[in-house]
Design a protein around this motif. Structure first.
Motif, PDB file in Angstrom:
ATOM      1  N   TRP A 248      -5.905  10.329  -0.527  1.00 41.30           N
ATOM      2  CA  TRP A 248      -6.461   9.189  -1.251  1.00 41.30           C
ATOM      3  C   TRP A 248      -7.879   8.889  -0.805  1.00 41.30           C
ATOM      4  O   TRP A 248      -8.228   9.084   0.360  1.00 41.30           O
ATOM      5  CB  TRP A 248      -5.584   7.949  -1.035  1.00 41.30           C
ATOM      6  CG  TRP A 248      -4.147   8.250  -1.252  1.00 41.30           C
ATOM      7  CD1 TRP A 248      -3.199   8.496  -0.292  1.00 41.30           C
ATOM      8  CD2 TRP A 248      -3.489   8.405  -2.499  1.00 41.30           C
ATOM      9  NE1 TRP A 248      -2.000   8.784  -0.870  1.00 41.30           N
ATOM     10  CE2 TRP A 248      -2.132   8.733  -2.233  1.00 41.30           C
ATOM     11  CE3 TRP A 248      -3.886   8.298  -3.822  1.00 41.30           C
ATOM     12  CZ2 TRP A 248      -1.199   8.954  -3.233  1.00 41.30           C
ATOM     13  CZ3 TRP A 248      -2.960   8.511  -4.823  1.00 41.30           C
ATOM     14  CH2 TRP A 248      -1.638   8.841  -4.528  1.00 41.30           C
ATOM     15  N   ASP A 249      -8.680   8.347  -1.716  1.00 44.58           N
ATOM     16  CA  ASP A 249     -10.017   7.903  -1.327  1.00 44.58           C
ATOM     17  C   ASP A 249      -9.944   6.450  -0.847  1.00 44.58           C
ATOM     18  O   ASP A 249      -8.858   5.854  -0.802  1.00 44.58           O
ATOM     19  CB  ASP A 249     -11.033   8.109  -2.458  1.00 44.58           C
ATOM     20  CG  ASP A 249     -10.791   7.224  -3.677  1.00 44.58           C
ATOM     21  OD1 ASP A 249     -10.048   6.207  -3.589  1.00 44.58           O
ATOM     22  OD2 ASP A 249     -11.354   7.534  -4.749  1.00 44.58           O
ATOM     23  N   GLU A 250     -11.092   5.880  -0.521  1.00 43.09           N
ATOM     24  CA  GLU A 250     -11.128   4.520   0.015  1.00 43.09           C
ATOM     25  C   GLU A 250     -10.664   3.457  -0.982  1.00 43.09           C
ATOM     26  O   GLU A 250     -10.317   2.346  -0.603  1.00 43.09           O
ATOM     27  CB  GLU A 250     -12.541   4.177   0.535  1.00 43.09           C
ATOM     28  CG  GLU A 250     -13.631   4.202  -0.513  1.00 43.09           C
ATOM     29  CD  GLU A 250     -14.169   5.607  -0.825  1.00 43.09           C
ATOM     30  OE1 GLU A 250     -14.923   5.736  -1.786  1.00 43.09           O
ATOM     31  OE2 GLU A 250     -13.805   6.574  -0.131  1.00 43.09           O
ATOM     32  N   ASN A 251     -10.621   3.803  -2.270  1.00 44.22           N
ATOM     33  CA  ASN A 251     -10.153   2.872  -3.305  1.00 44.22           C
ATOM     34  C   ASN A 251      -8.666   3.059  -3.623  1.00 44.22           C
ATOM     35  O   ASN A 251      -8.133   2.387  -4.502  1.00 44.22           O
ATOM     36  CB  ASN A 251     -10.964   3.045  -4.589  1.00 44.22           C
ATOM     37  CG  ASN A 251     -12.426   2.734  -4.380  1.00 44.22           C
ATOM     38  OD1 ASN A 251     -12.775   1.759  -3.710  1.00 44.22           O
ATOM     39  ND2 ASN A 251     -13.291   3.557  -4.932  1.00 44.22           N
TER      40      ASN A 251
ATOM     41  N   GLU B 161       0.823  -1.215   0.000  1.00 44.45           N
ATOM     42  CA  GLU B 161       0.000   0.000   0.000  1.00 44.45           C
ATOM     43  C   GLU B 161       0.859   1.268   0.000  1.00 44.45           C
ATOM     44  O   GLU B 161       0.444   2.311   0.513  1.00 44.45           O
ATOM     45  CB  GLU B 161      -0.955  -0.009   1.193  1.00 44.45           C
ATOM     46  CG  GLU B 161      -2.018  -1.101   1.113  1.00 44.45           C
ATOM     47  CD  GLU B 161      -2.940  -0.922  -0.083  1.00 44.45           C
ATOM     48  OE1 GLU B 161      -3.332   0.224  -0.402  1.00 44.45           O
ATOM     49  OE2 GLU B 161      -3.284  -1.952  -0.710  1.00 44.45           O
TER      50      GLU B 161
ATOM     51  N   LYS C 235      -7.645  11.751  -4.555  1.00 45.70           N
ATOM     52  CA  LYS C 235      -8.882  12.533  -4.459  1.00 45.70           C
ATOM     53  C   LYS C 235      -8.611  14.025  -4.289  1.00 45.70           C
ATOM     54  O   LYS C 235      -9.462  14.842  -4.573  1.00 45.70           O
ATOM     55  CB  LYS C 235      -9.742  12.045  -3.298  1.00 45.70           C
ATOM     56  CG  LYS C 235      -9.136  12.320  -1.927  1.00 45.70           C
ATOM     57  CD  LYS C 235     -10.030  11.883  -0.790  1.00 45.70           C
ATOM     58  CE  LYS C 235      -9.370  12.214   0.546  1.00 45.70           C
ATOM     59  NZ  LYS C 235     -10.138  11.816   1.684  1.00 45.70           N
TER      60      LYS C 235
END
Length: 186
Positions: free
Chosen positions: A154-157, A15, A161
């Motif tokens: 970052w967004d949840e995906n 990640e 963002k």
């Protein structure tokens, strides 16, 4: 035919923010350019014996061939102990060997550093530049790309963002493309 620029994320973490940045940069390639992510995940620690005794790991051969085919490179790095991560330094060493056969020579580069903290991996950015000077990789000076608080964009995906960061990165890659045109030897 597009000019291919490699994107090398200096972190092995699944990640990794650097890997996410590389992914976010792919569609930002200016007209006439193509961005390609180059993985350093499978590279064993460099050992000169591999080259000296003709026992070069296949991952080295593949990596060196990939870099050789690139016109330029954007290094995307976090900071480990005020320097570049060992994995990124290892990749740089692998590409620079054996002596006299560096695959980096003359490829215009850029350094984009990032951190969840305020300093934006400033130390890693400048430490990396020291190695790149020795390897004859001319490095874009402006804009400097330091990305602080990278964990919050970052967004949840895992998609970028933050519109300000996205806009800054787009301007940075456009500046790199213009700088590349002035500094490329191809």
């Amino acid at each position: 035919m597009n000019t291919v620029i490699g994107l090398i994320a200096g972190s092995l973490r699944k990640e990794s923010f650097s890997k996410k940045i590389a992914k976010a940069l792919l569609p930002m390639a200016p007209q006439g350019f193509e961005f390609k992510i180059i993985s350093i995940d499978s590279l064993p620690i460099y050992n000169q014996d591999f080259d000296d005794y003709n026992e070069v790991p296949e991952s080295y051969v593949k990596f060196r061939d990939e870099i050789r085919k690139l016109a330029g490179v954007i290094f995307i790095t976090p900071e480990h102990n005020r320097s570049v991560p060992a994995a990124l330094k290892n990749a740089i060493d692998i590409g620079s060997r054996p002596a006299g056969k560096s695959v980096w020579d003359g490829k215009p580069g850029a350094v984009f550093s990032n951190s969840p903290g305020n300093l934006s991996a400033f130390g890693a950015n400048h430490h990396l530049r020291q190695s790149l000077v020795f390897l004859n990789i001319p490095v874009m000076q402006q804009p400097e790309v330091y990305l602080p608080h990278i964990d919050k964009v970052w967004d949840e995906n895992g998609d970028l963002k933050d519109e300000d960061v996205k806009g800054f990165l787009q301007k940075a890659v456009e500046a790199y493309a213009e700088w590349f045109k002035k500094n490329s030897i191809i």
